[in-house]
Design a protein around this motif. Structure first.
Motif, PDB file in Angstrom:
ATOM      1  N   MET A  83       0.848  -1.182   0.000  1.00  0.00           N
ATOM      2  CA  MET A  83       0.000   0.000   0.000  1.00  0.00           C
ATOM      3  C   MET A  83       0.887   1.236   0.000  1.00  0.00           C
ATOM      4  O   MET A  83       1.654   1.458   0.950  1.00  0.00           O
ATOM      5  CB  MET A  83      -0.907  -0.010   1.227  1.00  0.00           C
ATOM      6  CG  MET A  83      -1.736  -1.279   1.348  1.00  0.00           C
ATOM      7  SD  MET A  83      -2.967  -1.191   2.677  1.00  0.00           S
ATOM      8  CE  MET A  83      -1.908  -1.071   4.090  1.00  0.00           C
ATOM      9  N   ASN A  84       0.781   2.021  -1.052  1.00  0.00           N
ATOM     10  CA  ASN A  84       1.552   3.256  -1.182  1.00  0.00           C
ATOM     11  C   ASN A  84       0.623   4.458  -1.206  1.00  0.00           C
ATOM     12  O   ASN A  84      -0.585   4.313  -1.415  1.00  0.00           O
ATOM     13  CB  ASN A  84       2.381   3.224  -2.459  1.00  0.00           C
ATOM     14  CG  ASN A  84       3.391   2.090  -2.489  1.00  0.00           C
ATOM     15  OD1 ASN A  84       3.906   1.676  -1.449  1.00  0.00           O
ATOM     16  ND2 ASN A  84       3.673   1.580  -3.672  1.00  0.00           N
ATOM     17  N   SER A  85       1.193   5.626  -1.003  1.00  0.00           N
ATOM     18  CA  SER A  85       0.421   6.879  -1.037  1.00  0.00           C
ATOM     19  C   SER A  85      -0.836   6.762  -0.186  1.00  0.00           C
ATOM     20  O   SER A  85      -1.939   7.102  -0.626  1.00  0.00           O
ATOM     21  CB  SER A  85       0.052   7.235  -2.480  1.00  0.00           C
ATOM     22  OG  SER A  85       1.205   7.351  -3.281  1.00  0.00           O
ATOM     23  N   LEU A  86      -0.667   6.295   1.017  1.00  0.00           N
ATOM     24  CA  LEU A  86      -1.811   6.049   1.890  1.00  0.00           C
ATOM     25  C   LEU A  86      -2.537   7.341   2.247  1.00  0.00           C
ATOM     26  O   LEU A  86      -1.922   8.408   2.402  1.00  0.00           O
ATOM     27  CB  LEU A  86      -1.359   5.335   3.152  1.00  0.00           C
ATOM     28  CG  LEU A  86      -1.094   3.839   2.954  1.00  0.00           C
ATOM     29  CD1 LEU A  86      -0.242   3.278   4.084  1.00  0.00           C
ATOM     30  CD2 LEU A  86      -2.404   3.077   2.841  1.00  0.00           C
ATOM     31  N   LYS A  87      -3.849   7.208   2.371  1.00  0.00           N
ATOM     32  CA  LYS A  87      -4.731   8.335   2.687  1.00  0.00           C
ATOM     33  C   LYS A  87      -5.477   8.018   3.983  1.00  0.00           C
ATOM     34  O   LYS A  87      -5.685   6.841   4.315  1.00  0.00           O
ATOM     35  CB  LYS A  87      -5.743   8.537   1.555  1.00  0.00           C
ATOM     36  CG  LYS A  87      -5.136   8.727   0.185  1.00  0.00           C
ATOM     37  CD  LYS A  87      -6.231   8.794  -0.868  1.00  0.00           C
ATOM     38  CE  LYS A  87      -5.662   8.969  -2.268  1.00  0.00           C
ATOM     39  NZ  LYS A  87      -6.732   9.034  -3.298  1.00  0.00           N
ATOM     40  N   PRO A  88      -5.938   9.040   4.679  1.00  0.00           N
ATOM     41  CA  PRO A  88      -6.718   8.784   5.900  1.00  0.00           C
ATOM     42  C   PRO A  88      -7.924   7.881   5.648  1.00  0.00           C
ATOM     43  O   PRO A  88      -8.290   7.086   6.521  1.00  0.00           O
ATOM     44  CB  PRO A  88      -7.139  10.187   6.342  1.00  0.00           C
ATOM     45  CG  PRO A  88      -6.038  11.065   5.839  1.00  0.00           C
ATOM     46  CD  PRO A  88      -5.637  10.469   4.523  1.00  0.00           C
ATOM     47  N   GLU A  89      -8.507   7.970   4.471  1.00  0.00           N
ATOM     48  CA  GLU A  89      -9.673   7.126   4.164  1.00  0.00           C
ATOM     49  C   GLU A  89      -9.312   5.662   3.955  1.00  0.00           C
ATOM     50  O   GLU A  89     -10.195   4.818   3.787  1.00  0.00           O
ATOM     51  CB  GLU A  89     -10.439   7.664   2.942  1.00  0.00           C
ATOM     52  CG  GLU A  89      -9.580   7.928   1.732  1.00  0.00           C
ATOM     53  CD  GLU A  89      -9.165   9.382   1.625  1.00  0.00           C
ATOM     54  OE1 GLU A  89      -8.773   9.983   2.662  1.00  0.00           O
ATOM     55  OE2 GLU A  89      -9.226   9.923   0.489  1.00  0.00           O
ATOM     56  N   ASP A  90      -8.029   5.329   3.948  1.00  0.00           N
ATOM     57  CA  ASP A  90      -7.612   3.930   3.905  1.00  0.00           C
ATOM     58  C   ASP A  90      -7.630   3.291   5.294  1.00  0.00           C
ATOM     59  O   ASP A  90      -7.404   2.077   5.415  1.00  0.00           O
ATOM     60  CB  ASP A  90      -6.199   3.809   3.322  1.00  0.00           C
ATOM     61  CG  ASP A  90      -6.122   4.224   1.870  1.00  0.00           C
ATOM     62  OD1 ASP A  90      -5.142   4.914   1.503  1.00  0.00           O
ATOM     63  OD2 ASP A  90      -7.033   3.873   1.106  1.00  0.00           O
ATOM     64  N   THR A  91      -7.875   4.083   6.307  1.00  0.00           N
ATOM     65  CA  THR A  91      -7.937   3.561   7.670  1.00  0.00           C
ATOM     66  C   THR A  91      -9.047   2.521   7.794  1.00  0.00           C
ATOM     67  O   THR A  91     -10.199   2.791   7.466  1.00  0.00           O
ATOM     68  CB  THR A  91      -8.179   4.700   8.670  1.00  0.00           C
ATOM     69  OG1 THR A  91      -7.047   5.582   8.653  1.00  0.00           O
ATOM     70  CG2 THR A  91      -8.384   4.161  10.079  1.00  0.00           C
ATOM     71  N   ALA A  92      -8.674   1.327   8.230  1.00  0.00           N
ATOM     72  CA  ALA A  92      -9.628   0.219   8.330  1.00  0.00           C
ATOM     73  C   ALA A  92      -8.904  -0.995   8.904  1.00  0.00           C
ATOM     74  O   ALA A  92      -7.678  -1.005   9.026  1.00  0.00           O
ATOM     75  CB  ALA A  92     -10.185  -0.143   6.955  1.00  0.00           C
TER      76      ALA A  92
END
Length: 121
Positions: A83-92
């Motif tokens: 997982m690259n360029s992670l965003k807050p919406e990837d939180t799970a």
């Protein structure tokens, strides 16, 4: 029956990278299509990536396309999610499972405990 154990999740800053692992025991996954799923608080579980038995065919949800890469190492009965360029919406909480086909998120095994990914802004 296969047992699935996910690992690699942690707290990371936005823009960062993580690699998740899913190790199977109980039977070989060599001939199984596999998938990664995620579930954020208050949301339904989402099918984010799939891979066929050989690794030659993959699927990605639009939300992760271009940022996540699914791969597998059959000799180790393991699949990965880079997982690259992670965003807050990837939180799970992220889970793996055997799936019917690469693009079909219909799961075929019991769920593992998952691994928590938290992306801070």
């Amino acid at each position: 029956q296969v047992q699935l154990v996910e690992s690699g999740g942690r707290l990371v800053q936005a823009g960062g990278s993580l690699r998740l692992s899913c190790v199977a025991s109980g039977r070989t996954l060599r001939w199984s299509a596999m998938g990664w799923f995620r579930q954020a608080p208050g949301k339904e579980r989402e099918f984010v990536a799939g891979i066929n038995w050989s690794g030659g065919s993959t699927y990605y949800a639009d939300s992760v396309k271009g940022r996540f890469t699914i791969s597998r190492e059959n000799a180790k009965n393991t699949i990965y999610l880079q997982m690259n360029s992670l965003k807050p919406e990837d939180t799970a909480v992220y889970y793996c499972n055997t799936v019917r086909t690469v693009v079909d998120g219909t799961t075929l095994s019991d769920w593992g405990q998952g691994t928590q990914v938290t992306v801070s802004s």
